[in-house]
Scaffold this motif. Structure first.
Motif, mmCIF file in Angstrom:
data_model
loop_
_atom_site.group_PDB
_atom_site.id
_atom_site.type_symbol
_atom_site.label_atom_id
_atom_site.label_comp_id
_atom_site.label_asym_id
_atom_site.label_seq_id
_atom_site.Cartn_x
_atom_site.Cartn_y
_atom_site.Cartn_z
ATOM 1 N N GLU A 33 -40.578 48.839 32.140
ATOM 2 C CA GLU A 33 -39.472 47.888 31.997
ATOM 3 C C GLU A 33 -39.133 47.775 30.523
ATOM 4 N N PRO A 34 -37.861 47.536 30.191
ATOM 5 C CA PRO A 34 -37.554 47.177 28.803
ATOM 6 C C PRO A 34 -38.178 45.823 28.446
ATOM 7 N N GLY A 35 -38.103 45.504 27.161
ATOM 8 C CA GLY A 35 -38.580 44.190 26.707
ATOM 9 C C GLY A 35 -40.048 44.194 26.344
ATOM 10 N N LEU A 36 -40.425 43.235 25.517
ATOM 11 C CA LEU A 36 -41.839 43.096 25.133
ATOM 12 C C LEU A 36 -42.151 41.607 25.056
ATOM 13 N N ASN A 37 -42.523 41.073 26.202
ATOM 14 C CA ASN A 37 -42.742 39.634 26.353
ATOM 15 C C ASN A 37 -43.812 39.460 27.418
ATOM 16 N N GLU A 38 -44.900 38.841 27.043
ATOM 17 C CA GLU A 38 -46.009 38.709 27.993
ATOM 18 C C GLU A 38 -46.545 37.288 27.968
ATOM 19 N N ASN A 39 -47.029 36.856 29.106
ATOM 20 C CA ASN A 39 -47.723 35.580 29.105
ATOM 21 C C ASN A 39 -49.057 35.705 29.818
ATOM 22 N N ALA A 68 -62.436 16.607 39.257
ATOM 23 C CA ALA A 68 -61.148 16.708 38.568
ATOM 24 C C ALA A 68 -60.058 16.998 39.581
ATOM 25 N N ARG A 69 -58.923 16.332 39.391
ATOM 26 C CA ARG A 69 -57.801 16.547 40.296
ATOM 27 C C ARG A 69 -56.777 17.500 39.665
ATOM 28 N N ALA A 70 -57.159 18.173 38.581
ATOM 29 C CA ALA A 70 -56.262 19.118 37.921
ATOM 30 C C ALA A 70 -57.072 20.315 37.467
ATOM 31 N N GLY A 71 -56.385 21.420 37.206
ATOM 32 C CA GLY A 71 -57.011 22.554 36.545
ATOM 33 C C GLY A 71 -57.048 22.282 35.051
ATOM 34 N N LEU A 72 -57.897 22.996 34.338
ATOM 35 C CA LEU A 72 -58.001 22.736 32.896
ATOM 36 C C LEU A 72 -57.931 24.032 32.089
ATOM 37 N N PHE A 73 -57.116 24.952 32.593
ATOM 38 C CA PHE A 73 -56.837 26.228 31.920
ATOM 39 C C PHE A 73 -55.849 25.992 30.772
ATOM 40 N N GLU A 74 -55.419 27.051 30.144
ATOM 41 C CA GLU A 74 -54.306 26.949 29.206
ATOM 42 C C GLU A 74 -53.415 28.166 29.352
ATOM 43 N N ALA A 75 -52.171 28.003 28.918
ATOM 44 C CA ALA A 75 -51.177 29.064 29.037
ATOM 45 C C ALA A 75 -50.639 29.454 27.665
ATOM 46 N N GLY A 76 -50.283 30.714 27.535
ATOM 47 C CA GLY A 76 -49.679 31.176 26.292
ATOM 48 C C GLY A 76 -48.692 32.290 26.571
ATOM 49 N N GLU A 77 -47.674 32.371 25.722
ATOM 50 C CA GLU A 77 -46.680 33.427 25.879
ATOM 51 C C GLU A 77 -46.423 34.065 24.520
ATOM 52 N N VAL A 78 -46.320 35.380 24.523
ATOM 53 C CA VAL A 78 -46.007 36.112 23.294
ATOM 54 C C VAL A 78 -44.645 36.752 23.481
ATOM 55 N N ARG A 79 -43.686 36.308 22.706
ATOM 56 C CA ARG A 79 -42.345 36.898 22.776
ATOM 57 C C ARG A 79 -42.137 37.736 21.527
ATOM 58 N N VAL A 80 -42.122 39.046 21.733
ATOM 59 C CA VAL A 80 -41.891 39.950 20.603
ATOM 60 C C VAL A 80 -40.389 40.183 20.521
ATOM 61 N N HIS A 81 -39.821 39.941 19.353
ATOM 62 C CA HIS A 81 -38.382 40.114 19.172
ATOM 63 C C HIS A 81 -38.093 41.566 18.794
#
Lengths: 158, 786
Positions: free
Chosen positions: B622-628, B480-493
């Motif tokens: 840190e302020p904020g609640l946003n994680e990936n 494979a010439r690419a990675g096959l992971f996945e990404a996700g982000e949780v943005r808490v308002h």
């Protein structure tokens, strides 16, 4: 250009169109009602199904000019004005009768016609009645279930 | 603050789909629905010949036609690279696969009917189509290579780089050991078969709308695609040389994919490039006939296999020799489909100790062939399950018993073809399927059919698939010439509502519901408080997209990992608010609690504090609640199950009636049973379509596609299919992802064809039956067996 007057989803309107304009082009491009879809070029898939004077037609298969003076209902006009879904729309949601959603507007319009004008008293009859609409996602099982449930709901609310 | 009404136990519930509302009311937005200011329209002139040299492409008259902005040909793209292939396969002799250029527009030659010759851009679509008729092309026709089984010795040569039309010759497993076992075995079953060519036919045709912004020197591409980040990466970095931050790819509502919308195609690539030349947005939507000609097709294998058994039916060795059709060019993932995704599954659910597979992958003058629902795994399952059932019939053994005898029972299990199954319980799905199908009652039903002059048969298929694609280290080692992971982000308002950004892409799978169930469950908040965003590289941090039944197992896990980080940070905020130690805070049911006390604050209050940090320990937080999070799986997942099909064949007409079809699957944990069942239904329809109806056929001499419309290609309709009995067993949760899920999107298409063909063979007492088993094919088989 041809002047065309017709009723669309309950409102009368007049537009100028090229005489060669297909009804589905008129719906999608002139009226910007993009809920009606085009899935083939041989009138096989049924994604473009709308109601003309209450009967299901494949809008890729007739000219816009042929709709002059008639009443056209598209998927956008099926629910009530306040947003309450038509019983058939509700049944498709209840029964998971859709996945990607692309065939869905045509399928729902065909289903409503099937219930109103044809036999939908058995699974076999519903399957036969949906012969003009392709779905590539659902394997039809939940669509058949939805049509039966939608039919019952339409009859009880009629 | 109001407490949410229902915040627990979403996982495992058949929650109705949230995305349905827009699809049911005509307010979904698919690529063709998007019209931009200054919109122009593109039309591709395509080759009417399977193989020809382009002696002349004269566009002068077309360029002068009304409304035409420009006409582009291969000449314009000479300086631009070809389309890349994402997977390198090496031949047995160590040489890399042949990689001839895959041009964006034909470069001196056309190599299949439908190959792109020119792009006409005009103010209206009709003007573009009319102008295309004025392009004067002088084709010098060349001999076409059409049938994959004859490609090696064909008169024609598809690419100068390969004299024998072979892209690679690849092998896996202990070939010598297999030969030895075949020589000494008490019984050897031998079969040759074709895995028929399929044309994907998502009901939404491929479409793209490319816009260039001169002020920002940037692009936006709307495209019907399953993996917008992959599309962007391939197009920017490997073809057009556009910096990735100057390109936004949006895959809005997409009307089905089934693999065909994974790939980077020449159409959208040409549109993006041309949009800069014209400084106008260009829209193209395939007509259905273009879809037939130019979407990447699926399957198309010719295979001979031998299964060695001892006298009591124990499998000793399996030898497989496959010739696979790649079509005219290497599509994005084409090379790994008949190799990595195919031969590694040849152990099936069995302890076959020795397995060897050789694959010759061929170029032909047909549309490129690539991943289609299942991608390699249906082909492998067809080999294994046809062989097993045929061996059972030859040895007069019960098809259930021969399988039970050979099932793998100890896990983890390392197969002889490179995979390690983490867990499974194949007896449970076989037992359950036999009960649901009432196998015990078969003989009585057979006799009843016989009394009516009909032939009844039963067929099994016990499939396994490798999903959750893929551990990047394994994939990388395999080319494979690419990675096959996945990404996700949780943005808490600040109000505690949550937006999830996922690299997975939903084109029918219902992620907006399933993923929200996972999030609401984990955070103890209401389903309505969660929104799922996908399909836009301008919003989503990264993603590898949706294919290979990977979305929940890989994409869902990335979200869970990001949620874990949100909870970890939330605990620190709660500790501050509750004046407790971080380590004393527990999170449960949407509440941060001090362990062993009644002190607690809800999730929403922690969120608000993160964004209104008036009394915040800035030295610690840190302020904020946003994680990936990014997640790369440590292994594939291995969904498995047993399908049993019972048919009634009319010997007078050859018509097959499917009397019952039973599917019993182990998908590990299930988040939304309703959606999972729907996925199985859809897969079954495509698998039954393959076995009974569908066939992509080219004329063997001319290379013309004979099944180029819905008048000729038999798509399954509602009245072609039976009512399926589908059951998902409690099952064996995947051992290496936190949700314990395995994936369900492809199982139906993988498991069903051999069950159906086995049933027909049983009904009419033959060993061999081609797919699709049309009435004519069945009737011929009955006659020839007489």
């Amino acid at each position: 250009m041809t002047m065309l007057t017709l009723k669309v989803n309950g409102r009368e309107l007049t537009r100028d169109v090229e005489p060669s304009t297909l009804l589905v082009q008129f719906i999608r491009e002139t009226l910007q009602l993009t809920g009606t879809h085009v899935g083939c070029d041989t009138a096989q898939c049924g994604a473009c199904t709308v109601h003309l004077d209450g009967r299901a037609v494949k809008s890729c298969n007739m000219l816009a000019a042929q709709a002059a003076g008639h009443e056209l209902t598209t998927i956008e006009g099926l629910a009530q004005a306040d947003g309450t879904l038509h019983p058939m729309q509700a049944a498709f949601n209840e029964c998971h009768g859709l996945q990607c959603g692309f065939c869905t507007p045509g399928m729902v319009m065909s289903a409503v016609d099937l219930v109103k004008h044809h036999d939908c008293s058995s699974e076999r009859a519903i399957r036969d009645g949906l012969d003009g609409n392709f779905c590539r996602c659902t394997g039809y099982q939940n669509i058949v279930k939805a049509v039966a449930q939608g039919a019952a709901a339409m009859k009880s609310s009629a | 603050m109001n407490a949410p009404t229902e915040t627990r136990g979403f996982i495992g519930k058949s929650v109705k789909r949230r995305e349905d509302a827009r699809f049911l009311t005509g307010t979904g937005r698919y690529t063709d629905d998007i019209t931009l200011p200054g919109q122009t329209y593109g039309f591709f002139l395509r080759s009417p010949y399977a193989h020809a040299a382009l002696k002349k492409v004269d566009t002068k008259a077309a360029e002068a036609a009304p409304g035409v902005l420009s006409v582009f040909t291969g000449e314009h793209f000479k300086a631009v690279g070809g389309l890349p292939c994402g997977w390198l396969i090496n031949s047995i002799d160590g040489t890399p696969m042949k990689e001839p250029k895959h041009p964006i527009l034909a470069d001196g030659k056309v190599r299949y009917v439908g190959d792109r010759v020119a792009l006409v851009v005009a103010e209206t679509l009709q003007q573009a189509k009319d102008a295309a008729l004025l392009i004067d092309v002088d084709y010098d026709e060349l001999p076409a290579v059409v049938d994959v089984a004859e490609a090696l010795n064909a008169k024609g040569q598809v690419h100068a780089e390969s004299a024998d039309n072979r892209c690679y010759q690849w092998q896996i497993g202990d070939a010598a050991g297999v030969e030895e076992a075949l020589k000494t075995a008490a019984h050897v079953t031998t079969l040759s078969f074709r895995n028929n060519r399929l044309i994907p036919n998502a009901i939404e045709p491929r479409a793209a709308n490319a816009a260039y912004d001169r002020a920002g020197d940037s692009y936006t591409l709307y495209v019907a695609n399953q993996n917008p980040h992959v599309e962007r990466l391939l197009m920017c970095a490997f073809v057009l040389g556009i910096p990735e931050h100057k390109m936004r790819v949006v895959a809005p509502d997409v009307g089905g994919g089934f693999g065909s919308k994974i790939f980077l195609y020449g159409e959208e690539t040409a549109l993006v490039w041309a949009s800069k030349q014209l400084n106008r947005p260009i829209k193209w939507t395939a007509e259905r006939s273009e879809s037939f000609l130019s979407d990447a097709h699926g399957r198309d294998h010719a295979t001979t296999a031998q299964l060695a058994l001892d006298k009591d039916g124990t499998f000793l060795a399996l030898k497989v020799d496959t010739t696979a059709n790649l079509g005219a060019y290497l599509s994005t993932f084409s090379s790994c489909v008949p190799t990595i995704l195919y031969a590694t599954l040849l152990a099936g659910q069995y302890r076959t100790p020795k397995i060897s597979c050789t694959v010759n992958a061929m170029f032909t003058n047909t549309a490129p062939v690539d991943a289609y629902r299942g991608a390699g795994r249906p082909e492998a399952t067809y080999v294994v399950e046809r062989m097993v059932e045929t061996a059972a019939r030859e040895l007069k053994m019960d098809p259930g018993e021969i399988r039970r005898k050979n099932f793998i029972h100890e896990f983890p299990y390392a197969t002889p073809v490179g995979l390690t199954y983490d867990i499974g319980d194949y007896d449970s799905t076989l037992d359950k399927a036999e009960k649901l199908a009432d196998v015990k009652g078969f003989e009585a039903r057979r006799q009843a059919s016989e009394a009516k002059g009909l032939k009844r048969g039963i067929g099994y298929s016990a499939y396994i698939e490798a999903c959750g694609i893929a551990p990047s280290s394994v994939a990388g080692a395999l080319g494979a010439r690419a990675g096959l992971f996945e990404a996700g982000e949780v943005r808490v308002h600040p109000t505690g509502k949550v937006t999830i950004f996922t690299g997975s892409h939903s084109h029918g799978q219902g992620h907006e519901t399933t993923f929200a169930q996972v999030v609401a469950d984990r955070l103890g908040i209401a389903l309505e408080d969660v929104e799922i965003e996908h399909g836009d590289t301008g919003k989503i941090l990264f993603g590898m997209g949706t294919y290979g039944s990977r979305s929940l197992a890989v994409g869902g896990t990335a979200i869970v990992k990001a949620l874990d980080k949100v909870v970890a940070k939330g605990k620190k905020i709660a500790a501050h608010l509750l004046e407790a130690a971080d380590t004393d805070i527990e999170f449960e049911g949407g509440q941060f609690k001090v362990a062993g006390t009644d002190k607690a604050i809800p999730f929403a209050q922690v969120a608000l504090t993160a964004y209104v940090p008036h009394n915040f320990p800035h030295d610690k937080l840190e302020p904020g609640l946003n994680e990936n999070a990014f997640y790369d799986p440590s292994n594939f997942t291995y969904p498995a199950g047993t399908y049993i099909c019972e048919v009634e064949v009319d010997p007078a007409t050859g018509v097959t009636h499917i009397d019952r079809f039973t599917a019993c699957d182990d998908f590990g944990n299930v988040v939304n049973p309703m959606i999972v069942e729907g996925q199985v239904h859809g897969g079954l329809a495509q698998g039954i379509g393959q076995a009974l109806l569908e066939h992509g056929v080219y004329d063997k001499e001319t290379g013309q596609l004979l099944t180029g419309s819905y008048m000729d290609y038999a798509m399954p309709r509602a009245d072609d299919l039976p009512h399926f009995t589908v059951e998902t067993v409690k099952g064996t949760p995947c051992t290496h992802n936190p949700l314990g899920v395995k994936g369900c999107g492809e199982a139906g298409a993988i498991g069903s064809p051999p069950a159906l063909i086995n049933a027909i063979c049983h009904a009419i007492g033959v060993k061999d039956m081609p797919m699709p088993a049309s009435p004519f094919a069945v009737w011929q088989a009955i006659k020839s067996n007489r």
